[in-house]
Design a protein around this motif. Sequence first.
Motif, PDB file in Angstrom:
ATOM      1  N   THR A  21      14.868   6.784  45.504  1.00  0.00           N
ATOM      2  CA  THR A  21      13.517   6.749  46.068  1.00  0.00           C
ATOM      3  C   THR A  21      12.895   8.145  46.043  1.00  0.00           C
ATOM      4  O   THR A  21      11.733   8.319  46.335  1.00  0.00           O
ATOM      5  N   GLU A  22      13.732   9.124  45.713  1.00  0.00           N
ATOM      6  CA  GLU A  22      13.209  10.485  45.728  1.00  0.00           C
ATOM      7  C   GLU A  22      12.251  10.717  44.571  1.00  0.00           C
ATOM      8  O   GLU A  22      12.204   9.955  43.620  1.00  0.00           O
ATOM      9  N   ARG A  23      11.499  11.795  44.707  1.00  0.00           N
ATOM     10  CA  ARG A  23      10.433  12.068  43.749  1.00  0.00           C
ATOM     11  C   ARG A  23      10.931  12.182  42.305  1.00  0.00           C
ATOM     12  O   ARG A  23      10.279  11.725  41.383  1.00  0.00           O
ATOM     13  N   ILE A  24      12.161  12.732  42.155  1.00  0.00           N
ATOM     14  CA  ILE A  24      12.671  12.894  40.789  1.00  0.00           C
ATOM     15  C   ILE A  24      12.922  11.541  40.104  1.00  0.00           C
ATOM     16  O   ILE A  24      13.132  11.483  38.914  1.00  0.00           O
ATOM     17  N   ASP A  30      12.866   4.697  35.658  1.00  0.00           N
ATOM     18  CA  ASP A  30      13.820   4.832  36.769  1.00  0.00           C
ATOM     19  C   ASP A  30      13.638   3.697  37.770  1.00  0.00           C
ATOM     20  O   ASP A  30      14.599   3.105  38.252  1.00  0.00           O
ATOM     21  N   ARG A  31      12.378   3.421  38.076  1.00  0.00           N
ATOM     22  CA  ARG A  31      12.109   2.358  39.060  1.00  0.00           C
ATOM     23  C   ARG A  31      12.558   1.007  38.514  1.00  0.00           C
ATOM     24  O   ARG A  31      13.131   0.192  39.226  1.00  0.00           O
ATOM     25  N   ALA A  32      12.316   0.787  37.242  1.00  0.00           N
ATOM     26  CA  ALA A  32      12.721  -0.488  36.623  1.00  0.00           C
ATOM     27  C   ALA A  32      14.245  -0.619  36.665  1.00  0.00           C
ATOM     28  O   ALA A  32      14.783  -1.691  36.958  1.00  0.00           O
ATOM     29  N   MET A  33      14.941   0.497  36.388  1.00  0.00           N
ATOM     30  CA  MET A  33      16.400   0.417  36.398  1.00  0.00           C
ATOM     31  C   MET A  33      16.922   0.142  37.811  1.00  0.00           C
ATOM     32  O   MET A  33      17.809  -0.687  38.005  1.00  0.00           O
ATOM     33  N   ALA A  34      16.339   0.842  38.800  1.00  0.00           N
ATOM     34  CA  ALA A  34      16.777   0.628  40.186  1.00  0.00           C
ATOM     35  C   ALA A  34      16.579  -0.845  40.577  1.00  0.00           C
ATOM     36  O   ALA A  34      17.443  -1.448  41.219  1.00  0.00           O
ATOM     37  N   ALA A  35      15.454  -1.440  40.143  1.00  0.00           N
ATOM     38  CA  ALA A  35      15.187  -2.842  40.476  1.00  0.00           C
ATOM     39  C   ALA A  35      16.209  -3.756  39.785  1.00  0.00           C
ATOM     40  O   ALA A  35      16.690  -4.737  40.377  1.00  0.00           O
ATOM     41  N   THR A  36      16.569  -3.418  38.554  1.00  0.00           N
ATOM     42  CA  THR A  36      17.568  -4.223  37.829  1.00  0.00           C
ATOM     43  C   THR A  36      18.922  -4.167  38.545  1.00  0.00           C
ATOM     44  O   THR A  36      19.625  -5.175  38.656  1.00  0.00           O
ATOM     45  N   ASP A 334      20.261  11.180  27.666  1.00  0.00           N
ATOM     46  CA  ASP A 334      19.433  11.519  28.829  1.00  0.00           C
ATOM     47  C   ASP A 334      18.623  10.286  29.188  1.00  0.00           C
ATOM     48  O   ASP A 334      18.177   9.565  28.304  1.00  0.00           O
ATOM     49  N   GLY A 335      18.445  10.050  30.471  1.00  0.00           N
ATOM     50  CA  GLY A 335      17.682   8.874  30.880  1.00  0.00           C
ATOM     51  C   GLY A 335      18.071   8.452  32.279  1.00  0.00           C
ATOM     52  O   GLY A 335      18.805   9.165  32.977  1.00  0.00           O
ATOM     53  N   SER A 336      17.603   7.269  32.674  1.00  0.00           N
ATOM     54  CA  SER A 336      17.755   6.831  34.066  1.00  0.00           C
ATOM     55  C   SER A 336      19.216   6.702  34.493  1.00  0.00           C
ATOM     56  O   SER A 336      19.555   7.030  35.630  1.00  0.00           O
ATOM     57  N   VAL A 337      20.093   6.202  33.605  1.00  0.00           N
ATOM     58  CA  VAL A 337      21.488   5.986  34.006  1.00  0.00           C
ATOM     59  C   VAL A 337      22.157   7.327  34.306  1.00  0.00           C
ATOM     60  O   VAL A 337      22.771   7.510  35.369  1.00  0.00           O
TER      61      VAL A 337
END
Length: 353
Positions: A21-24, A30-36, A334-337
């Motif tokens: 949820t942090e700004r980074i 990132d948001r899509a991955m967190a939702a998945t 590099d990426g959300s994971v």
Amino acid sequence: MSPAIPATRRSKALSSQLGLTERIFSSRDDRAMAATIEDGLALVEEGLLRELEFADNIADVTSRYLLSAGGKRVRPMLTLLTAQLGDGNVPAVLAAAQVVEITHLASLYHDDVMDEAEQRRGVPSAQAVWGNSVAILTGDLLFARASKLVASLGERAIILQADTFERLVLGQLNETAGPQEGDDPIEHYIEVLANKTGSLIAAAAQMGVVFSNAAEEYENAVMLFGERIGVAFQLVDDVIDLSPRADDTGKVAGTDLRAGVPTLPLLYLRRSALTDPQAAGLLARLEAGIASDESPEFESAIAELREHPVTATTLAEAQRWADDAVAALAPLPDGSVKKALTRFAEAMVERSR
Ligand code: FPP
Ligand code: MG
């Protein structure tokens, strides 16, 4: 059979556990991955409840007891996270995530018997409620169920699970037996942590890569990450053990030390005591306190250990393991994971602050 199963008390939303949820973590990816991951975790939770059904009222209550009492679901979360390097939340990944959590739960039933723990996840431990035999058998039942589920994933998964089981047991066995003649106590301790905790976290991360058909080159990287983060986690626990808990575990400062667990601050103190009389004095007071249990002097000795340089050295060692875990992620794109795994490692060490 009482007590009734408590309502599931999974702590904070995953996205905040991960610091997503942090700004980074504000990018759309990132948001899509967190939702998945949240979606996957909800499916894993349903699967776990389904798996822990034995058409037997007694077994259903005892086997769902610790599942329903809470837990952070760190292992399934890691499986789901690394699976995003491949095909994502496919059925084999969801099954693997359940296997690792059921195996973890099984080990907790047995561990609490061995540790004579009164509480787990803020509720009385299973053996405090039903006695040792029921707790041991429930652990066995869960392990049987994990084995059946893993068999559906094929031979590779069965071998992986068997290797992990072996390391879990070796970790517990070597911890129980203690270092043998000629063993360095600190090296022995770290090996115990790698086996009893690192192994299952490593397997959780590995399964995500394997069962999502992600690139093979990621497998070793996430395994190393999992193993190292497991050791870091336990070392941070050794530091946290020296403070009274603000959470609902009911643990007082020095719970592990009182139970005779030689945590890393104590092992470092023993080493310092060979050359430093002040450290030797503190060690003598702690060991007298451990032998006689409650005493105001013991309380103050634990407070002193908390402020002693050996505790800062333990924390620095935890940080080093977490840094090495992150370094192992170099082959990942590099990426959300990668970002989430890195943040996860940082959050692990921050627990002590
Ligand atoms: C907790 O350590 C214990 C473990 C992480 C591993 C326990 C492994 C076994 C009992 C063997 C495997 C058994 C099965 C059925 C899979 P801890 O006591 O340091 O941590 P705690 O504070 O959470 O109790
Ligand atoms: Mg224990």
